[in-house]
Design a protein around this motif. Structure first.
Motif, mmCIF file in Angstrom:
data_model
loop_
_atom_site.group_PDB
_atom_site.id
_atom_site.type_symbol
_atom_site.label_atom_id
_atom_site.label_comp_id
_atom_site.label_asym_id
_atom_site.label_seq_id
_atom_site.Cartn_x
_atom_site.Cartn_y
_atom_site.Cartn_z
ATOM 1 N N ASP A 1 0.885 -1.170 0.000
ATOM 2 C CA ASP A 1 0.000 0.000 0.000
ATOM 3 C C ASP A 1 0.919 1.215 0.000
ATOM 4 O OD1 ASP A 1 -2.063 1.768 0.147
ATOM 5 O OD2 ASP A 1 -2.656 1.267 2.200
ATOM 6 N N PRO A 2 1.224 1.767 -1.169
ATOM 7 C CA PRO A 2 2.368 2.679 -1.284
ATOM 8 C C PRO A 2 2.159 4.041 -0.638
ATOM 9 C CG PRO A 2 1.194 2.565 -3.372
ATOM 10 C CD PRO A 2 0.562 1.537 -2.475
ATOM 11 N N SER A 3 3.232 4.560 -0.074
ATOM 12 C CA SER A 3 3.241 5.927 0.449
ATOM 13 C C SER A 3 3.900 6.876 -0.539
ATOM 14 C CB SER A 3 3.983 5.969 1.796
ATOM 15 O OG SER A 3 5.300 5.461 1.651
ATOM 16 N N VAL A 4 4.361 6.337 -1.683
ATOM 17 C CA VAL A 4 4.944 7.131 -2.764
ATOM 18 C C VAL A 4 4.091 6.903 -4.001
ATOM 19 C CG1 VAL A 4 6.949 7.417 -4.267
ATOM 20 C CG2 VAL A 4 7.274 6.977 -1.825
ATOM 21 N N HIS A 5 3.760 7.995 -4.703
ATOM 22 C CA HIS A 5 2.841 7.873 -5.841
ATOM 23 C C HIS A 5 3.228 8.844 -6.941
ATOM 24 C CE1 HIS A 5 -0.936 6.573 -7.619
ATOM 25 N NE2 HIS A 5 -1.191 7.839 -7.923
ATOM 26 N N PRO A 6 3.358 8.382 -8.206
ATOM 27 C CA PRO A 6 3.346 6.988 -8.644
ATOM 28 C C PRO A 6 4.570 6.242 -8.128
ATOM 29 C CG PRO A 6 4.023 8.414 -10.440
ATOM 30 C CD PRO A 6 3.611 9.319 -9.326
ATOM 31 N N GLN A 7 4.599 4.935 -8.340
ATOM 32 C CA GLN A 7 5.643 4.122 -7.750
ATOM 33 C C GLN A 7 6.832 3.954 -8.708
ATOM 34 O OE1 GLN A 7 2.138 2.448 -7.618
ATOM 35 N NE2 GLN A 7 2.106 4.178 -6.195
ATOM 36 N N PRO A 8 8.021 4.475 -8.330
ATOM 37 C CA PRO A 8 9.235 4.226 -9.112
ATOM 38 C C PRO A 8 9.935 2.960 -8.611
ATOM 39 C CG PRO A 8 9.728 5.808 -7.396
ATOM 40 C CD PRO A 8 8.267 5.422 -7.228
ATOM 41 N N GLU A 9 10.828 2.426 -9.411
ATOM 42 C CA GLU A 9 11.540 1.207 -9.019
ATOM 43 C C GLU A 9 12.410 1.402 -7.775
ATOM 44 O OE1 GLU A 9 10.772 0.944 -13.457
ATOM 45 O OE2 GLU A 9 11.454 2.506 -12.052
ATOM 46 N N SER A 10 12.788 2.643 -7.502
ATOM 47 C CA SER A 10 13.639 2.934 -6.340
ATOM 48 C C SER A 10 12.872 2.864 -5.016
ATOM 49 C CB SER A 10 14.270 4.320 -6.490
ATOM 50 O OG SER A 10 13.260 5.314 -6.621
ATOM 51 N N TYR A 11 11.534 2.826 -5.084
ATOM 52 C CA TYR A 11 10.726 2.780 -3.858
ATOM 53 C C TYR A 11 10.724 1.361 -3.292
ATOM 54 C CZ TYR A 11 6.576 3.031 -0.872
ATOM 55 O OH TYR A 11 5.708 2.958 0.187
ATOM 56 N N TRP A 12 11.028 1.230 -1.996
ATOM 57 C CA TRP A 12 11.153 -0.092 -1.384
ATOM 58 C C TRP A 12 9.833 -0.677 -0.905
ATOM 59 C CZ3 TRP A 12 16.177 0.660 2.046
ATOM 60 C CH2 TRP A 12 17.277 0.811 1.184
ATOM 61 N N GLY A 13 8.793 0.110 -0.905
ATOM 62 C CA GLY A 13 7.477 -0.449 -0.620
ATOM 63 C C GLY A 13 7.012 -0.306 0.809
ATOM 64 N N ASN A 14 5.744 -0.648 1.003
ATOM 65 C CA ASN A 14 5.078 -0.581 2.306
ATOM 66 C C ASN A 14 4.199 -1.822 2.428
ATOM 67 O OD1 ASN A 14 3.952 0.404 4.749
ATOM 68 N ND2 ASN A 14 2.267 1.349 3.620
ATOM 69 N N VAL A 15 4.832 -2.944 2.745
ATOM 70 C CA VAL A 15 4.170 -4.246 2.710
ATOM 71 C C VAL A 15 3.963 -4.785 4.120
ATOM 72 C CG1 VAL A 15 4.380 -6.657 1.945
ATOM 73 C CG2 VAL A 15 5.110 -4.796 0.429
ATOM 74 N N ASN A 16 2.777 -5.318 4.368
ATOM 75 C CA ASN A 16 2.498 -6.010 5.625
ATOM 76 C C ASN A 16 3.008 -7.447 5.500
ATOM 77 O OD1 ASN A 16 1.490 -7.285 7.844
ATOM 78 N ND2 ASN A 16 -0.671 -6.838 7.433
ATOM 79 N N PRO A 17 4.077 -7.815 6.207
ATOM 80 C CA PRO A 17 4.678 -9.141 6.018
ATOM 81 C C PRO A 17 3.887 -10.280 6.640
ATOM 82 C CG PRO A 17 5.843 -7.982 7.741
ATOM 83 C CD PRO A 17 4.850 -7.004 7.180
ATOM 84 N N ILE A 18 2.839 -9.958 7.423
ATOM 85 C CA ILE A 18 2.066 -11.027 8.069
ATOM 86 C C ILE A 18 0.589 -10.959 7.695
ATOM 87 C CG2 ILE A 18 3.671 -11.279 9.998
ATOM 88 C CD1 ILE A 18 1.699 -9.627 11.698
ATOM 89 N N GLY A 19 0.250 -10.172 6.672
ATOM 90 C CA GLY A 19 -1.140 -10.024 6.272
ATOM 91 C C GLY A 19 -1.604 -11.130 5.338
ATOM 92 N N VAL A 20 -2.866 -11.058 4.939
ATOM 93 C CA VAL A 20 -3.457 -12.112 4.113
ATOM 94 C C VAL A 20 -2.910 -12.105 2.688
ATOM 95 C CG1 VAL A 20 -5.588 -12.248 5.449
ATOM 96 C CG2 VAL A 20 -5.429 -10.618 3.540
#
Length: 316
Positions: A124-143
């Motif tokens: 669920d990105p906090s950077v928009h639009p998403q460039p390849e340099s963005y490391w992401g905002n991922v829930n590692p224990i979600g569904v």
């Protein structure tokens, strides 16, 4: 003149894989289509199974494979939430163990290998639009983590095999892709809306429908995959591939209703867990590296082709 190659496409009987196989056969290559048919369909490849140079391998990517090929496209993984959440451990094995098996094969053969990663690595990105340099905002224990983190781990493997063993790797991050041969039951938003509209059922919109997506027609995406494989050895990626035109889910629903002429209504439901609010690729790098590649089929034209496919299949 194109030099004919032996090319392995894993997940080759799936929606995207079958289009890629068809394109590569049309370019004169020998294609090994590998699929375990957990989500791929025989009918997707039926019309070109008899073509010279085509070979079907019924095989699970989590098991080692021994074939001699020049190139490998790894598309083997359930790609829709309905399918990848049905058996999350299998999804993780497919992404991680499958990637390792194919990287070992590429190492042995000296083959180029391309990993079809995903925009879901951005979460669920906090950077928009998403460039390849963005490391992401991922829930590692979600569904959704079985898919998101499985694909992130596969990317790690590809870059470590490149650094440690010199394997000629390429990683692309695919954003929402749609078109003919999508499964009607895959739970993806484009196929969901089309199937619901044609059958007269309410279109399921989560929340207010203000979340955004960017939709790339399959032919444009396949062109980008082929161009990525043809880039020089030093181009490893990751490279975003998708259409940067951004639409809200509500806008998509309204377009589908208008094109199908359906009298169905829009029904709003609670947002699912970890559903990204925004998704739009920054494709500046793809434009730079892929010979001026640009998505050419806009959403209205792509929807017409996709709706026509589902109508021909008897949907609704």
């Amino acid at each position: 003149m194109t030099t004919a190659k032996k090319i392995l496409v894993t997940g080759g009987a799936g929606f995207l894989g079958s289009h890629l196989c068809e394109r590569l056969l049309g370019d004169g290559h020998a294609v090994w289509c590998m699929d375990d048919f957990s989500t791929g369909l025989e009918k997707n490849i039926a019309h070109f199974q008899a073509l010279p140079g085509f070979r079907l391998l019924r095989h699970d990517v989590t098991q080692p494979l021994d074939v001699e090929v020049d190139e490998i496209y790894n598309l083997a993984c359930p790609a829709s939430p309905v399918h990848y959440q049905a058996d999350p451990l299998r999804t993780l094995r497919t992404s991680v163990i499958g990637a390792m098996n194919l990287l070992e094969l590429a190492r042995k053969c000296g083959a180029f290998i391309l990993q079809a990663s995903t925009s879901e690595v951005y979460g669920d990105p906090s950077v928009h639009p998403q460039p390849e340099s963005y490391w992401g905002n991922v829930n590692p224990i979600g569904v959704r983590a079985c898919y998101d983190e499985g694909k992130r781990c596969a990317e790690t493997l590809f870059f470590d095999y490149r650094r440690q063993h010199g394997v000629r790797t390429k990683v692309v991050r695919l954003f929402n892709t749609y078109g003919p041969r999508m499964r009607p039951d895959d739970g993806r938003v484009v196929s969901n809306f089309i199937v619901q509209a044609l059958s007269g059922a309410d279109l399921t919109v989560y929340g207010a429908g203000a979340q955004t997506r960017s939709f790339c027609y399959v032919d444009d995406l396949v062109e980008a995959l082929v161009r990525t494989m043809a880039t020089p050895d030093e181009v490893a990626g990751p490279i975003n591939l998708g259409n940067p035109d951004e639409f809200t889910i509500l806008e998509l629903a309204q377009k589908v209703l208008a094109q199908t002429g359906s009298s169905a209504r829009i029904s709003h439901h609670t947002l699912p867990g970890d559903d990204p609010r925004q998704r739009q690729p920054d494709i500046a790098l793809a434009r730079q590296l892929l010979g001026g590649w640009e998505p050419r089929i806009d959403l209205d034209a792509g929807l017409r082709k996709t709706i026509a496919y589902f109508r021909a299949e008897g949907t609704g």
